[in-house]
Design a protein around this motif. Structure first.
Motif, short mmCIF file in Angstrom:
data_model
loop_
_atom_site.label_atom_id
_atom_site.label_comp_id
_atom_site.label_asym_id
_atom_site.label_seq_id
_atom_site.Cartn_x
_atom_site.Cartn_y
_atom_site.Cartn_z
N TYR A 251 0.84 -1.20 0.00
CA TYR A 251 0.00 0.00 0.00
C TYR A 251 0.88 1.25 0.00
O TYR A 251 0.72 2.16 -0.83
CB TYR A 251 -0.92 -0.07 1.23
CG TYR A 251 -1.71 1.17 1.55
CD1 TYR A 251 -2.37 1.90 0.55
CD2 TYR A 251 -1.80 1.62 2.87
CE1 TYR A 251 -3.10 3.03 0.87
CE2 TYR A 251 -2.53 2.75 3.18
CZ TYR A 251 -3.17 3.46 2.18
OH TYR A 251 -3.89 4.58 2.50
N ALA A 252 1.87 1.28 0.91
CA ALA A 252 2.74 2.46 1.01
C ALA A 252 3.50 2.67 -0.31
O ALA A 252 3.63 3.81 -0.78
CB ALA A 252 3.71 2.29 2.18
N ALA A 253 3.96 1.56 -0.91
CA ALA A 253 4.72 1.68 -2.16
C ALA A 253 3.81 2.18 -3.28
O ALA A 253 4.23 3.02 -4.10
CB ALA A 253 5.33 0.32 -2.52
N ALA A 254 2.56 1.70 -3.31
CA ALA A 254 1.62 2.11 -4.38
C ALA A 254 1.27 3.58 -4.26
O ALA A 254 1.10 4.28 -5.26
CB ALA A 254 0.37 1.23 -4.33
N VAL A 255 1.17 4.08 -3.02
CA VAL A 255 0.89 5.50 -2.82
C VAL A 255 2.11 6.32 -3.25
O VAL A 255 2.00 7.31 -3.99
CB VAL A 255 0.52 5.79 -1.34
CG1 VAL A 255 0.48 7.29 -1.07
CG2 VAL A 255 -0.83 5.15 -1.00
N ALA A 256 3.31 5.86 -2.83
CA ALA A 256 4.53 6.61 -3.14
C ALA A 256 4.77 6.68 -4.65
O ALA A 256 5.21 7.71 -5.17
CB ALA A 256 5.73 5.93 -2.44
N SER A 257 4.42 5.61 -5.36
CA SER A 257 4.69 5.58 -6.81
C SER A 257 3.59 6.26 -7.63
O SER A 257 3.73 6.44 -8.83
CB SER A 257 4.85 4.12 -7.27
OG SER A 257 3.58 3.49 -7.24
N GLY A 258 2.49 6.59 -6.99
CA GLY A 258 1.37 7.19 -7.72
C GLY A 258 0.45 6.16 -8.37
O GLY A 258 -0.49 6.50 -9.07
N PRO A 261 -4.44 5.93 -5.80
CA PRO A 261 -5.52 5.23 -6.49
C PRO A 261 -5.40 5.35 -8.02
O PRO A 261 -4.94 6.37 -8.52
CB PRO A 261 -6.77 5.95 -5.98
CG PRO A 261 -6.32 7.31 -5.58
CD PRO A 261 -4.88 7.21 -5.21
N GLY A 262 -5.81 4.29 -8.72
CA GLY A 262 -5.80 4.29 -10.18
C GLY A 262 -7.15 4.74 -10.71
O GLY A 262 -8.06 5.06 -9.93
N PRO A 263 -7.32 4.72 -12.01
CA PRO A 263 -8.60 5.17 -12.60
C PRO A 263 -9.79 4.39 -12.06
O PRO A 263 -10.85 4.98 -11.81
CB PRO A 263 -8.40 4.91 -14.10
CG PRO A 263 -6.91 4.82 -14.30
CD PRO A 263 -6.31 4.37 -13.02
N ALA A 264 -9.62 3.08 -11.84
CA ALA A 264 -10.75 2.26 -11.37
C ALA A 264 -11.15 2.63 -9.94
O ALA A 264 -12.27 2.33 -9.51
CB ALA A 264 -10.40 0.79 -11.45
#
Ligand code: KIV
Length: 268
Positions: A251-258, A261-264
């Motif tokens: 979760y932290a990595a996904a937030v840091a990388s942008g 949240p994705g389009p979905a």
């Protein structure tokens, strides 16, 4: 009225072994409930919540208000399993009238189906009065965590022959007083087997060997939510502590990388 009653739990003795768990919140209770009525016939709102939920190093600080709160949280969603709640340290030792009042609170305010009390012959008069008043009681003998100060820690009980005999005497007295079940905690497997053979009520073991009628494990322990050391008697049936670490890192990595949240996961 929930599906599992004291009578039905007593009737399991000698028919099939059963698993029970502690539970402290509605999310966990909903998971138990989702399994259907047969898998887990009894859920305990243990005062172990002092350690698992509140970060204390014993169960001693847990209050009646906290027990009522957690019992109510579980009770709102539990429909089938018998809802057993602990009378915490200090809620019944001063006098029986106070013990009765506090047990009534767990039933009336918490929605419990019965109460669990730690102790041997000393609590027999209170057990009798509760049973007469219509409150099902489960006994708790052996390593009784509320006596950790007197026992000098969390230590296996009933190892020498006299202590084992005393424990058996206590168990018989509690059965005669009307308990519908007995939790045996932290006793040698041979004593767990003797208790199970001698009593007519189901013996639910935790660290009491595998001859008992049922077993109970603490929610955080069997799921592997505790990352630290657990007692010898615990088996981890899941690794949710590590799974949670992985999810938090992802979760932290996904937030840091942008990436999140994705389009979905976004509104147009
Ligand atoms: O408080 C508790 O969770 C208990 C079980 C360990 C039996 O008493």
């Amino acid at each position: 009225m929930r599906t599992w009653t004291p009578q039905k739990i007593r009737a399991l003795k000698g028919v099939r072994r059963f698993a029970t768990v502690t539970c402290y919140d509605s999310t966990s209770a909903a998971i138990v409930e989702s399994l259907g009525p047969e898998t887990i016939p009894l859920v305990l709102i243990g005062d172990s919540l002092g350690m698992t939920m509140q970060g204390h190093d014993s169960t001693l600080p847990v209050t009646m208000d906290e027990m009522v709160y957690h019992t109510r949280c579980v009770g709102r969603v539990l429909r089938t399993a018998f809802l057993l709640a602990d009378l915490p340290f200090g809620a019944y030792q001063a006098d029986d009238a106070e013990g009765l009042r506090n047990a009534f609170r767990l039933v009336k305010e918490g929605g419990a189906d019965g109460v669990k009390i730690e102790g041997g012959e000393r609590v027999v008069p209170l057990v009798r009065r509760l049973v007469e008043a219509g409150v099902p009681v489960c006994a708790h003998l052996g390593l009784t965590p509320q006596s950790c100060l007197a026992m000098g820690g969390f230590k296996v009980q009933g190892r020498d022959p006299e202590a084992a005999e005393r424990l058996l005497r206590d168990a018989r007295a509690l059965e005669s007083a009307g308990c519908f079940a007995l939790v045996a905690e932290g006793v040698p497997a041979a004593l767990g087997a003797r208790l199970t053979a001698e009593l007519k009520i189901p013996v639910i073991g935790i660290g009491a060997g595998n001859a008992t009628d049922g077993q109970i494990l603490v929610w955080q322990d069997f799921l592997g939510l505790n990352l630290g050391r657990v007692p010898k008697f615990v088996r981890r049936f899941g690794n949710l502590g590590e799974a949670t670490q992985t999810a938090l890192n992802d979760y932290a990595a996904a937030v840091a990388s942008g990436d999140f949240p994705g389009p979905a996961e976004s509104y147009s």
